[in-house]
Design a protein around this motif. Sequence first.
Motif, PDB file in Angstrom:
ATOM      1  N   GLU A  17     -74.707 -25.973 -26.040  1.00  0.00           N
ATOM      2  CA  GLU A  17     -73.748 -26.535 -24.856  1.00  0.00           C
ATOM      3  C   GLU A  17     -72.475 -26.868 -26.197  1.00  0.00           C
ATOM      4  O   GLU A  17     -71.111 -26.830 -25.288  1.00  0.00           O
ATOM      5  CB  GLU A  17     -74.196 -27.729 -24.929  1.00  0.00           C
ATOM      6  CG  GLU A  17     -75.716 -27.301 -23.987  1.00  0.00           C
ATOM      7  CD  GLU A  17     -75.970 -28.786 -23.030  1.00  0.00           C
ATOM      8  OE1 GLU A  17     -76.018 -29.883 -23.774  1.00  0.00           O
ATOM      9  OE2 GLU A  17     -77.617 -28.790 -22.505  1.00  0.00           O
ATOM     10  N   LEU A  18     -72.313 -27.363 -26.947  1.00  0.00           N
ATOM     11  CA  LEU A  18     -71.212 -27.967 -27.500  1.00  0.00           C
ATOM     12  C   LEU A  18     -70.576 -26.260 -28.062  1.00  0.00           C
ATOM     13  O   LEU A  18     -68.959 -26.415 -28.097  1.00  0.00           O
ATOM     14  CB  LEU A  18     -71.693 -28.464 -29.470  1.00  0.00           C
ATOM     15  CG  LEU A  18     -70.203 -28.899 -30.472  1.00  0.00           C
ATOM     16  CD1 LEU A  18     -69.421 -29.808 -29.354  1.00  0.00           C
ATOM     17  CD2 LEU A  18     -70.843 -29.865 -31.647  1.00  0.00           C
ATOM     18  N   MET A  19     -71.410 -25.362 -28.319  1.00  0.00           N
ATOM     19  CA  MET A  19     -70.321 -23.608 -28.980  1.00  0.00           C
ATOM     20  C   MET A  19     -69.924 -23.324 -27.489  1.00  0.00           C
ATOM     21  O   MET A  19     -68.116 -23.338 -27.728  1.00  0.00           O
ATOM     22  CB  MET A  19     -71.404 -23.105 -28.989  1.00  0.00           C
ATOM     23  CG  MET A  19     -71.850 -22.521 -30.798  1.00  0.00           C
ATOM     24  SD  MET A  19     -72.717 -21.263 -31.064  1.00  0.00           S
ATOM     25  CE  MET A  19     -74.041 -22.454 -31.734  1.00  0.00           C
ATOM     26  N   ALA A  20     -70.177 -24.093 -26.181  1.00  0.00           N
ATOM     27  CA  ALA A  20     -68.918 -23.359 -25.409  1.00  0.00           C
ATOM     28  C   ALA A  20     -68.019 -24.914 -25.435  1.00  0.00           C
ATOM     29  O   ALA A  20     -67.403 -23.612 -24.582  1.00  0.00           O
ATOM     30  CB  ALA A  20     -70.113 -23.515 -24.136  1.00  0.00           C
TER      31      ALA A  20
ATOM     32  N   LEU B 160     -65.686 -23.213 -27.609  1.00  0.00           N
ATOM     33  CA  LEU B 160     -64.907 -21.812 -27.178  1.00  0.00           C
ATOM     34  C   LEU B 160     -64.206 -22.209 -25.954  1.00  0.00           C
ATOM     35  O   LEU B 160     -62.855 -21.430 -25.903  1.00  0.00           O
ATOM     36  CB  LEU B 160     -66.300 -20.451 -26.652  1.00  0.00           C
ATOM     37  CG  LEU B 160     -66.290 -19.269 -26.885  1.00  0.00           C
ATOM     38  CD1 LEU B 160     -65.679 -18.735 -27.950  1.00  0.00           C
ATOM     39  CD2 LEU B 160     -67.691 -18.953 -25.460  1.00  0.00           C
ATOM     40  N   LYS B 161     -64.253 -22.706 -24.735  1.00  0.00           N
ATOM     41  CA  LYS B 161     -62.992 -23.309 -24.112  1.00  0.00           C
ATOM     42  C   LYS B 161     -61.947 -23.377 -24.139  1.00  0.00           C
ATOM     43  O   LYS B 161     -61.418 -23.472 -24.031  1.00  0.00           O
ATOM     44  CB  LYS B 161     -63.890 -24.053 -23.022  1.00  0.00           C
ATOM     45  CG  LYS B 161     -62.929 -24.488 -21.427  1.00  0.00           C
ATOM     46  CD  LYS B 161     -63.219 -25.239 -20.633  1.00  0.00           C
ATOM     47  CE  LYS B 161     -62.982 -25.796 -19.863  1.00  0.00           C
ATOM     48  NZ  LYS B 161     -62.934 -26.921 -18.551  1.00  0.00           N
ATOM     49  N   ASN B 162     -61.908 -24.661 -25.659  1.00  0.00           N
ATOM     50  CA  ASN B 162     -60.874 -25.138 -26.001  1.00  0.00           C
ATOM     51  C   ASN B 162     -59.780 -24.851 -26.999  1.00  0.00           C
ATOM     52  O   ASN B 162     -59.237 -24.076 -26.720  1.00  0.00           O
ATOM     53  CB  ASN B 162     -61.067 -26.134 -27.094  1.00  0.00           C
ATOM     54  CG  ASN B 162     -61.661 -27.590 -27.148  1.00  0.00           C
ATOM     55  OD1 ASN B 162     -61.230 -27.848 -25.517  1.00  0.00           O
ATOM     56  ND2 ASN B 162     -62.652 -28.223 -27.139  1.00  0.00           N
ATOM     57  N   LEU B 163     -60.664 -22.975 -27.812  1.00  0.00           N
ATOM     58  CA  LEU B 163     -59.797 -21.591 -28.436  1.00  0.00           C
ATOM     59  C   LEU B 163     -59.571 -21.482 -27.081  1.00  0.00           C
ATOM     60  O   LEU B 163     -58.210 -20.947 -27.011  1.00  0.00           O
ATOM     61  CB  LEU B 163     -61.168 -20.793 -29.335  1.00  0.00           C
ATOM     62  CG  LEU B 163     -61.694 -21.939 -30.591  1.00  0.00           C
ATOM     63  CD1 LEU B 163     -62.931 -20.743 -30.843  1.00  0.00           C
ATOM     64  CD2 LEU B 163     -60.072 -22.263 -31.871  1.00  0.00           C
ATOM     65  N   TYR B 164     -60.375 -20.524 -25.972  1.00  0.00           N
ATOM     66  CA  TYR B 164     -59.771 -20.278 -24.929  1.00  0.00           C
ATOM     67  C   TYR B 164     -58.204 -21.199 -24.132  1.00  0.00           C
ATOM     68  O   TYR B 164     -57.007 -20.320 -23.969  1.00  0.00           O
ATOM     69  CB  TYR B 164     -60.614 -19.819 -24.227  1.00  0.00           C
ATOM     70  CG  TYR B 164     -60.208 -19.554 -23.058  1.00  0.00           C
ATOM     71  CD1 TYR B 164     -59.875 -17.458 -23.243  1.00  0.00           C
ATOM     72  CD2 TYR B 164     -59.803 -19.490 -21.730  1.00  0.00           C
ATOM     73  CE1 TYR B 164     -59.247 -17.133 -22.210  1.00  0.00           C
ATOM     74  CE2 TYR B 164     -59.075 -18.783 -20.382  1.00  0.00           C
ATOM     75  CZ  TYR B 164     -58.752 -16.885 -20.856  1.00  0.00           C
ATOM     76  OH  TYR B 164     -58.772 -16.268 -20.098  1.00  0.00           O
TER      77      TYR B 164
END
Length: 71
Positions: free
Chosen positions: A28-31, A34-38
Amino acid sequence: MNSLYDVQQVLKRFGIYVYVGSRLGDIELMAIELKNLYEARMIDEKTYQTSWLILKREHRIEEARDKSGEM
């Protein structure tokens, strides 16, 4: 890219190491990361979509494992 390890390597390129203590929490934290990077345009759309699908698959697997009582 086709495994959770591959997604971890994408995050690692940006100095993001995720360890919450539970695999489900890590996913969940990786998601979120990942969204923040995108959204910051640090990764391209294809990398984001592929990584997101991998995380979604792993999340489903972990939820099923938790429901069946496995560790």
